[in-house]
Design a protein around this motif. Structure first.
Motif, PDB file in Angstrom:
ATOM      1  N   GLY A   7       0.809  -1.270   0.032  1.00 51.35           N
ATOM      2  CA  GLY A   7      -0.110  -0.049  -0.091  1.00 51.35           C
ATOM      3  C   GLY A   7       0.820   1.165  -0.012  1.00 51.35           C
ATOM      4  O   GLY A   7       0.384   2.253   0.381  1.00 51.35           O
ATOM      5  N   ARG A  35       0.032  -1.586  -6.571  1.00 54.33           N
ATOM      6  CA  ARG A  35      -0.080  -2.065  -7.801  1.00 54.33           C
ATOM      7  C   ARG A  35       0.730  -1.049  -8.873  1.00 54.33           C
ATOM      8  O   ARG A  35       1.146  -1.359  -9.733  1.00 54.33           O
ATOM      9  N   LYS A  39       3.362   5.509  -9.177  1.00 50.17           N
ATOM     10  CA  LYS A  39       3.250   6.493  -8.024  1.00 50.17           C
ATOM     11  C   LYS A  39       4.598   6.461  -6.892  1.00 50.17           C
ATOM     12  O   LYS A  39       4.566   7.310  -6.183  1.00 50.17           O
ATOM     13  N   SER A  75      -3.785  -2.774   5.192  1.00 51.12           N
ATOM     14  CA  SER A  75      -5.026  -3.363   4.741  1.00 51.12           C
ATOM     15  C   SER A  75      -5.438  -2.921   3.355  1.00 51.12           C
ATOM     16  O   SER A  75      -5.210  -1.609   3.268  1.00 51.12           O
ATOM     17  N   SER A  77      -7.966  -1.892   0.084  1.00 49.61           N
ATOM     18  CA  SER A  77      -9.058  -0.786  -0.159  1.00 49.61           C
ATOM     19  C   SER A  77     -10.101  -1.367  -0.855  1.00 49.61           C
ATOM     20  O   SER A  77     -11.024  -0.638  -1.075  1.00 49.61           O
ATOM     21  N   GLY A 140      -7.894   3.712  14.922  1.00 53.59           N
ATOM     22  CA  GLY A 140      -8.937   4.467  14.861  1.00 53.59           C
ATOM     23  C   GLY A 140      -9.019   5.046  13.599  1.00 53.59           C
ATOM     24  O   GLY A 140      -8.149   4.942  12.578  1.00 53.59           O
TER      25      GLY A 140
HETATM   26  N1  NAP Z   1      -8.584   4.174   9.600  1.00 49.55           N
HETATM   27  C1  NAP Z   1      -9.376   4.768   8.679  1.00 49.55           C
HETATM   28  O1  NAP Z   1     -10.047   6.033   9.070  1.00 49.55           O
HETATM   29  C2  NAP Z   1      -9.258   4.260   7.262  1.00 49.55           C
HETATM   30  C3  NAP Z   1      -9.873   5.337   6.138  1.00 49.55           C
HETATM   31  C4  NAP Z   1      -9.799   4.466   5.015  1.00 49.55           C
HETATM   32  C5  NAP Z   1      -9.174   3.338   4.709  1.00 49.55           C
HETATM   33  N2  NAP Z   1      -8.594   2.769   5.516  1.00 49.55           N
HETATM   34  C6  NAP Z   1      -7.720   1.483   5.537  1.00 49.55           C
HETATM   35  O2  NAP Z   1      -6.493   1.755   5.668  1.00 49.55           O
HETATM   36  C7  NAP Z   1      -5.782   1.354   4.560  1.00 49.55           C
HETATM   37  C8  NAP Z   1      -4.956   2.600   4.064  1.00 49.55           C
HETATM   38  O3  NAP Z   1      -5.683   3.874   3.767  1.00 49.55           O
HETATM   39  P1  NAP Z   1      -4.864   4.861   2.882  1.00 49.55           P
HETATM   40  O4  NAP Z   1      -5.808   6.128   3.185  1.00 49.55           O
HETATM   41  O5  NAP Z   1      -3.714   4.646   2.670  1.00 49.55           O
HETATM   42  O6  NAP Z   1      -5.717   4.095   1.530  1.00 49.55           O
HETATM   43  P2  NAP Z   1      -5.620   4.592   0.017  1.00 49.55           P
HETATM   44  O7  NAP Z   1      -4.715   5.814  -0.130  1.00 49.55           O
HETATM   45  O8  NAP Z   1      -6.743   4.377  -0.578  1.00 49.55           O
HETATM   46  O9  NAP Z   1      -4.281   3.261  -0.387  1.00 49.55           O
HETATM   47  C9  NAP Z   1      -4.784   1.885  -0.507  1.00 49.55           C
HETATM   48  C10 NAP Z   1      -3.405   1.148  -0.819  1.00 49.55           C
HETATM   49  O10 NAP Z   1      -4.410  -0.286  -1.011  1.00 49.55           O
HETATM   50  C11 NAP Z   1      -3.487  -0.794  -2.216  1.00 49.55           C
HETATM   51  N3  NAP Z   1      -4.337  -1.750  -2.842  1.00 49.55           N
HETATM   52  C12 NAP Z   1      -5.784  -1.801  -2.870  1.00 49.55           C
HETATM   53  N4  NAP Z   1      -5.845  -3.023  -3.555  1.00 49.55           N
HETATM   54  C13 NAP Z   1      -4.630  -3.564  -3.766  1.00 49.55           C
HETATM   55  C14 NAP Z   1      -4.444  -4.764  -4.401  1.00 49.55           C
HETATM   56  N5  NAP Z   1      -5.521  -5.582  -5.007  1.00 49.55           N
HETATM   57  N6  NAP Z   1      -3.139  -5.277  -4.559  1.00 49.55           N
HETATM   58  C15 NAP Z   1      -2.033  -4.626  -4.045  1.00 49.55           C
HETATM   59  N7  NAP Z   1      -2.435  -3.272  -3.162  1.00 49.55           N
HETATM   60  C16 NAP Z   1      -3.597  -2.806  -3.381  1.00 49.55           C
HETATM   61  C17 NAP Z   1      -3.423   0.430  -3.295  1.00 49.55           C
HETATM   62  O11 NAP Z   1      -2.496   0.156  -4.198  1.00 49.55           O
HETATM   63  P3  NAP Z   1      -2.780   0.895  -5.784  1.00 49.55           P
HETATM   64  O12 NAP Z   1      -3.187   2.114  -5.576  1.00 49.55           O
HETATM   65  O13 NAP Z   1      -1.143   0.682  -6.254  1.00 49.55           O
HETATM   66  O14 NAP Z   1      -3.703   0.018  -6.375  1.00 49.55           O
HETATM   67  C18 NAP Z   1      -3.186   1.621  -2.181  1.00 49.55           C
HETATM   68  O15 NAP Z   1      -1.747   1.625  -2.235  1.00 49.55           O
HETATM   69  C19 NAP Z   1      -7.038   1.229   3.230  1.00 49.55           C
HETATM   70  O16 NAP Z   1      -6.525   0.606   2.269  1.00 49.55           O
HETATM   71  C20 NAP Z   1      -8.147   0.893   4.147  1.00 49.55           C
HETATM   72  O17 NAP Z   1      -7.843  -0.475   4.215  1.00 49.55           O
HETATM   73  C21 NAP Z   1      -8.759   3.104   6.922  1.00 49.55           C
END
Ligand code: NAP
Length: 285
Positions: A7, A35, A39, A75, A77, A140
């Motif tokens: 991620g 993926r 970036k 985790s 997305s 959180g």
């Molecule tokens: N605590 C909270 O408030 C909150 C809010 C939103 C999300 N989350 C969780 O926290 C994670 C990280 O947050 P974030 O803001 O960094 O999310 P984000 O900017 O949407 O990043 C999600 C990451 O997951 C990767 N990903 C998604 N599907 C994938 C796959 N099939 N194989 C490999 N990589 C994959 C994406 O890679 P690519 O872009 O290269 O495809 C991206 O690097 C989220 O993915 C979600 O599980 C938490």
């Protein structure tokens, strides 16, 4: 020490890579994956190893994790697909001989009523059964999630919802990322731990409206519409039924305290107070 971050093409993973660099880990000991590796070009220029790793393609995970001492599994997305995806990552980590896996979960994943919790609970279970030494970062909510409410208030002059007096213990992504870096760099101190991580100051939606008002420089009120009223607003804004249920469900969970937890550990790990939501909103606005 070789650390792989999944991620890293996303918000949180990138901040973790930056935090590892700031804490002195040589760039060549960090592998940033995702993926869309375009970036990661700027990180590659600084010497970070960058590799494409897709949770749906086990061979790509095995190749990316080969030789890693420690893996941060951020985790995914794609809600609904994450259990098999995370299983692929955990199995690949085991095959690669990873010594410590750190997983970003959700607050009280094992007992939370949040709609997002079951996938995290299942992942935690797979990890437990894998026998891999691991640490759970039960994060959180991100304060950045509430930037949408700021935009809503900018347009309509109010924050609307149905979260009542529910309190939210949010922190900034950077806060959570720094904590992840601290844990990644010191496996001996954290293996086996379940860290419930939240911001220092919990807030209600009325407090959120005040914070947004401060950022926008105008008075902003919180209007609680009740569950049906809020659903009607979401539907009226053109949201599909599934999204309405998801968003409205978050309000119920907020009201019931699912986004609140005792503070302290996150600030202790990062060695400073967590970022107040007003600062995160100001930076994002
Ligand atoms: N605590 C909270 O408030 C909150 C809010 C939103 C999300 N989350 C969780 O926290 C994670 C990280 O947050 P974030 O803001 O960094 O999310 P984000 O900017 O949407 O990043 C999600 C990451 O997951 C990767 N990903 C998604 N599907 C994938 C796959 N099939 N194989 C490999 N990589 C994959 C994406 O890679 P690519 O872009 O290269 O495809 C991206 O690097 C989220 O993915 C979600 O599980 C938490």
């Amino acid at each position: 020490m070789s650390i792989v971050v999944t991620g890293a093409t996303g918000h949180l993973g990138r901040l973790v890579v930056e935090s590892l660099l700031e804490r002195g880990l040589p760039a060549g000991e960090i592998t940033a994956t995702g993926r869309d590796t375009t970036k990661l070009a700027d990180l590659a220029e600084h010497g970070v190893i960058t590799t494409r790793a897709d949770f749906d393609v086990p061979a790509s995970l095995r190749a990316a994790f080969a030789g890693a001492d420690t893996l941060l599994l951020v985790s995914g997305s794609e809600v609904g697909k994450r259990v098999p995806q995370h299983r692929n990552a955990i199995e690949a980590a085991k095959e690669a001989g990873v010594g410590h896996l750190v997983y970003t979960s959700v607050l009280r994943a094992d007992r939370s009523t949040l709609s997002l919790a079951p996938e995290h609970k299942a992942t935690e279970q797979i990890l437990a059964e894998s026998g891999l030494p691991h640490t759970l970062l039960r994060n959180g909510f991100y304060s950045e999630v509430y930037v949408d409410r700021l935009e809503q208030a900018r347009e309509h002059g109010a924050v609307v919802g149905s979260a009542g007096q529910g309190r939210v213990s949010s922190a900034s992504r950077r806060d959570y990322a720094e904590a992840a870096a601290v844990v990644l760099l010191d496996p001996a101190a954290h293996v086996g731990a379940v860290h419930e991580l939240v911001g220092d100051q919990a807030w209600t939606y009325a407090d959120l409206a005040v914070a947004i008002g401060e950022v926008l420089g105008r008075e902003v009120a919180y209007r609680d519409l009740g569950d049906e009223g809020f659903r009607a607003v979401l539907t009226g804004a053109g949201m599909d039924e599934g999204t309405v249920e998801f968003v409205a469900g978050l309000e119920v969970a907020t009201r019931e305290g699912e986004l609140w937890a005792d503070p302290g550990l996150l600030a202790k790990l990062i060695g400073r107070p967590t970022t107040p939501i007003v600062e995160t909103l100001r930076a994002q606005a």
